[in-house]
Design an enzyme around this catalytic site. Structure first.
Site, PDB file in Angstrom:
ATOM      1  N   ASN A  55       0.867  -1.179   0.000  1.00 14.29           N
ATOM      2  CA  ASN A  55       0.000   0.000   0.000  1.00 14.29           C
ATOM      3  C   ASN A  55       0.907   1.233   0.000  1.00 14.29           C
ATOM      4  O   ASN A  55       1.451   1.601   1.029  1.00 14.29           O
ATOM      5  CB  ASN A  55      -0.889  -0.040   1.257  1.00 14.29           C
ATOM      6  CG  ASN A  55      -1.718   1.211   1.431  1.00 14.29           C
ATOM      7  OD1 ASN A  55      -1.820   2.038   0.526  1.00 14.29           O
ATOM      8  ND2 ASN A  55      -2.320   1.366   2.598  1.00 14.29           N
ATOM      9  N   TRP A  56       1.053   1.812  -1.184  1.00 11.66           N
ATOM     10  CA  TRP A  56       1.989   2.942  -1.309  1.00 11.66           C
ATOM     11  C   TRP A  56       1.429   4.219  -0.682  1.00 11.66           C
ATOM     12  O   TRP A  56       2.151   5.203  -0.545  1.00 11.66           O
ATOM     13  CB  TRP A  56       2.309   3.201  -2.784  1.00 11.66           C
ATOM     14  CG  TRP A  56       3.167   2.152  -3.435  1.00 11.66           C
ATOM     15  CD1 TRP A  56       3.603   0.975  -2.891  1.00 11.66           C
ATOM     16  CD2 TRP A  56       3.712   2.202  -4.771  1.00 11.66           C
ATOM     17  NE1 TRP A  56       4.371   0.288  -3.806  1.00 11.66           N
ATOM     18  CE2 TRP A  56       4.454   1.017  -4.965  1.00 11.66           C
ATOM     19  CE3 TRP A  56       3.627   3.119  -5.827  1.00 11.66           C
ATOM     20  CZ2 TRP A  56       5.109   0.735  -6.164  1.00 11.66           C
ATOM     21  CZ3 TRP A  56       4.274   2.834  -7.020  1.00 11.66           C
ATOM     22  CH2 TRP A  56       5.018   1.656  -7.189  1.00 11.66           C
ATOM     23  N   LYS A  57       0.145   4.220  -0.364  1.00 15.36           N
ATOM     24  CA  LYS A  57      -0.507   5.418   0.196  1.00 15.36           C
ATOM     25  C   LYS A  57      -0.265   6.624  -0.717  1.00 15.36           C
ATOM     26  O   LYS A  57      -0.193   6.466  -1.930  1.00 15.36           O
ATOM     27  CB  LYS A  57      -0.035   5.650   1.639  1.00 15.36           C
ATOM     28  CG  LYS A  57      -0.189   4.389   2.494  1.00 15.36           C
ATOM     29  CD  LYS A  57      -0.001   4.629   3.957  1.00 15.36           C
ATOM     30  CE  LYS A  57      -0.200   3.315   4.702  1.00 15.36           C
ATOM     31  NZ  LYS A  57      -0.122   3.453   6.154  1.00 15.36           N
ATOM     32  N   HIS A  66      -9.661   1.538   4.778  1.00 17.39           N
ATOM     33  CA  HIS A  66      -8.398   1.702   5.496  1.00 17.39           C
ATOM     34  C   HIS A  66      -8.606   2.694   6.647  1.00 17.39           C
ATOM     35  O   HIS A  66      -9.368   3.653   6.514  1.00 17.39           O
ATOM     36  CB  HIS A  66      -7.312   2.203   4.538  1.00 17.39           C
ATOM     37  CG  HIS A  66      -5.944   2.150   5.147  1.00 17.39           C
ATOM     38  ND1 HIS A  66      -5.505   3.094   6.050  1.00 17.39           N
ATOM     39  CD2 HIS A  66      -4.942   1.251   5.021  1.00 17.39           C
ATOM     40  CE1 HIS A  66      -4.277   2.776   6.438  1.00 17.39           C
ATOM     41  NE2 HIS A  66      -3.904   1.660   5.825  1.00 17.39           N
ATOM     42  N   GLU A  92      -6.935   5.056   7.656  1.00 19.36           N
ATOM     43  CA  GLU A  92      -6.662   6.461   7.297  1.00 19.36           C
ATOM     44  C   GLU A  92      -7.857   7.073   6.562  1.00 19.36           C
ATOM     45  O   GLU A  92      -8.138   8.264   6.702  1.00 19.36           O
ATOM     46  CB  GLU A  92      -5.370   6.529   6.467  1.00 19.36           C
ATOM     47  CG  GLU A  92      -4.154   6.283   7.357  1.00 19.36           C
ATOM     48  CD  GLU A  92      -2.960   5.649   6.668  1.00 19.36           C
ATOM     49  OE1 GLU A  92      -2.896   5.643   5.427  1.00 19.36           O
ATOM     50  OE2 GLU A  92      -2.070   5.146   7.397  1.00 19.36           O
ATOM     51  N   GLU A 125      -5.724  -4.477  10.678  1.00 20.25           N
ATOM     52  CA  GLU A 125      -4.669  -3.492  10.865  1.00 20.25           C
ATOM     53  C   GLU A 125      -4.912  -2.725  12.170  1.00 20.25           C
ATOM     54  O   GLU A 125      -5.697  -1.756  12.185  1.00 20.25           O
ATOM     55  CB  GLU A 125      -4.648  -2.500   9.701  1.00 20.25           C
ATOM     56  CG  GLU A 125      -4.365  -3.147   8.366  1.00 20.25           C
ATOM     57  CD  GLU A 125      -3.749  -2.153   7.388  1.00 20.25           C
ATOM     58  OE1 GLU A 125      -2.650  -2.428   6.907  1.00 20.25           O
ATOM     59  OE2 GLU A 125      -4.347  -1.098   7.141  1.00 20.25           O
ATOM     60  N   GLY A 144       2.334   2.471  10.681  1.00 18.32           N
ATOM     61  CA  GLY A 144       3.319   3.529  10.502  1.00 18.32           C
ATOM     62  C   GLY A 144       4.040   3.929  11.774  1.00 18.32           C
ATOM     63  O   GLY A 144       4.737   4.944  11.797  1.00 18.32           O
ATOM     64  N   SER A 154       3.150  -1.981  10.412  1.00 17.49           N
ATOM     65  CA  SER A 154       4.598  -2.099  10.670  1.00 17.49           C
ATOM     66  C   SER A 154       5.140  -3.492  10.386  1.00 17.49           C
ATOM     67  O   SER A 154       6.054  -3.954  11.073  1.00 17.49           O
ATOM     68  CB  SER A 154       4.934  -1.654  12.097  1.00 17.49           C
ATOM     69  OG  SER A 154       4.627  -0.266  12.258  1.00 17.49           O
ATOM     70  N   GLY A 201       2.697  -1.016   4.280  1.00 11.43           N
ATOM     71  CA  GLY A 201       2.814   0.392   3.909  1.00 11.43           C
ATOM     72  C   GLY A 201       4.268   0.770   3.696  1.00 11.43           C
ATOM     73  O   GLY A 201       4.836   0.588   2.620  1.00 11.43           O
ATOM     74  N   GLY A 202       4.901   1.283   4.744  1.00 11.70           N
ATOM     75  CA  GLY A 202       6.264   1.805   4.636  1.00 11.70           C
ATOM     76  C   GLY A 202       7.240   0.874   3.939  1.00 11.70           C
ATOM     77  O   GLY A 202       7.996   1.310   3.058  1.00 11.70           O
TER      78      GLY A 202
END
Ligand code: PGA
Length: 255
Positions: free
Chosen positions: A11-13, A99, A101, A169, A175, A215, A236-237
């Protein structure tokens, strides 16, 4: 050992401009090309501006592409939104919905997430439905209830193991570098599986993939991915670096 094929989803966001995004997607595709066998599906969810170039960059290499959100409606006066059929048309096969976010930034409710997942299904996309508790909810002992309620409220009619993936999640792990312990992850994943069984029957519940997200990194992926009810990761990251993302995919291997 489960028969569910794992899914490693990046997930590149809201990251990456065109040049870097293409380099990253090509790097993932190149690794996929040289592996003779990898026991997981690989998915990249870039920002919507990069869907077309990422689809082109991974073409022919068994790397799927997905959106990060879709609108619940088929078309119409919804400035700035993207319909599920548009994602499909651009080459996506998956879309993330709900998600945390989005739930926070855009006040998305379970009912909205459910409608988006239904739209994804109608367009022929696999919906990755995200749920997870906040730290305050965990500290208050509400983890199981919150995840049950979100799951019940977010699954549309017609949900099955082919058109839906669940992503657990924990919001406090996203993150933050603070990952759920294997015990915490397995506990919630098992509850989700039990809920799915109550709703869809044992057969669909046993086939449906439940991803862990929050994470996940190369150094903690193996132990999480080896848990009985963890069927992959939403990353993500670590998905922004090809080597890290690929190390996580490889961590599915010797389970
Ligand atoms: P993270 O994000 O891996 O950077 O924690 C996961 C996610 O939000 O999907």
């Amino acid at each position: 050992m489960s028969t569910r094929r794992k899914l490693i989803a990046g997930n590149w966001k809201m990251n990456m401009l065109r040049a870097d995004g293409i380099v990253l997607a090509e790097a993932v595709a190149a690794r996929r090309r040289v592996e003779n066998w990898l026991p997981c599906d690989v998915l990249i969810c870039p920002p919507s501006t990069l869907i077309a170039p990422v689809v082109a960059a991974v073409a022919g290499n068994d790397v799927a592409v997905g959106g990060q959100d879709c609108h619940a409606k088929v078309s119409g006066a919804h400035t700035g939104d993207t319909a599920a059929a548009m994602l499909k048309d651009a080459g996506c096969s998956y879309v993330i919905v709900g998600h945390s976010e989005r739930r926070t930034d855009h006040a998305e409710t379970d009912a909205m997430v459910k409608a988006k997942a239904a739209a994804a299904h109608a367009a022929g996309l696999v919906a990755i439905i995200c749920i997870g508790e906040t730290l305050a909810e965990r500290d208050a002992g509400k983890t199981i209830d919150v995840n049950r309620t979100q799951l019940q409220g977010s699954l549309p009619e017609g949900t099955n193991a082919n058109n839906t993936v669940i992503a657990y999640e924990p919001v406090w792990a996203i993150g933050t570098g603070r990952v759920a312990t294997p015990e915490q992850a397995q506990e919630v994943h098992a509850v989700i599986r039990a809920e799915l069984e109550a709703r869809l029957g044992a057969d669909e519940a046993n086939k449906m993939r439940i991803l862990y997200g929050g994470s996940m990194k190369p150094d903690n992926a193996k132990i999480l991915l080896a848990l009985p009810d963890v069927d992959g990761g939403l990353i993500g990251g670590a998905s922004l670096k090809a080597d890290d993302f690929w190390a996580i995919a490889r961590a599915c291997e010797d389970e």
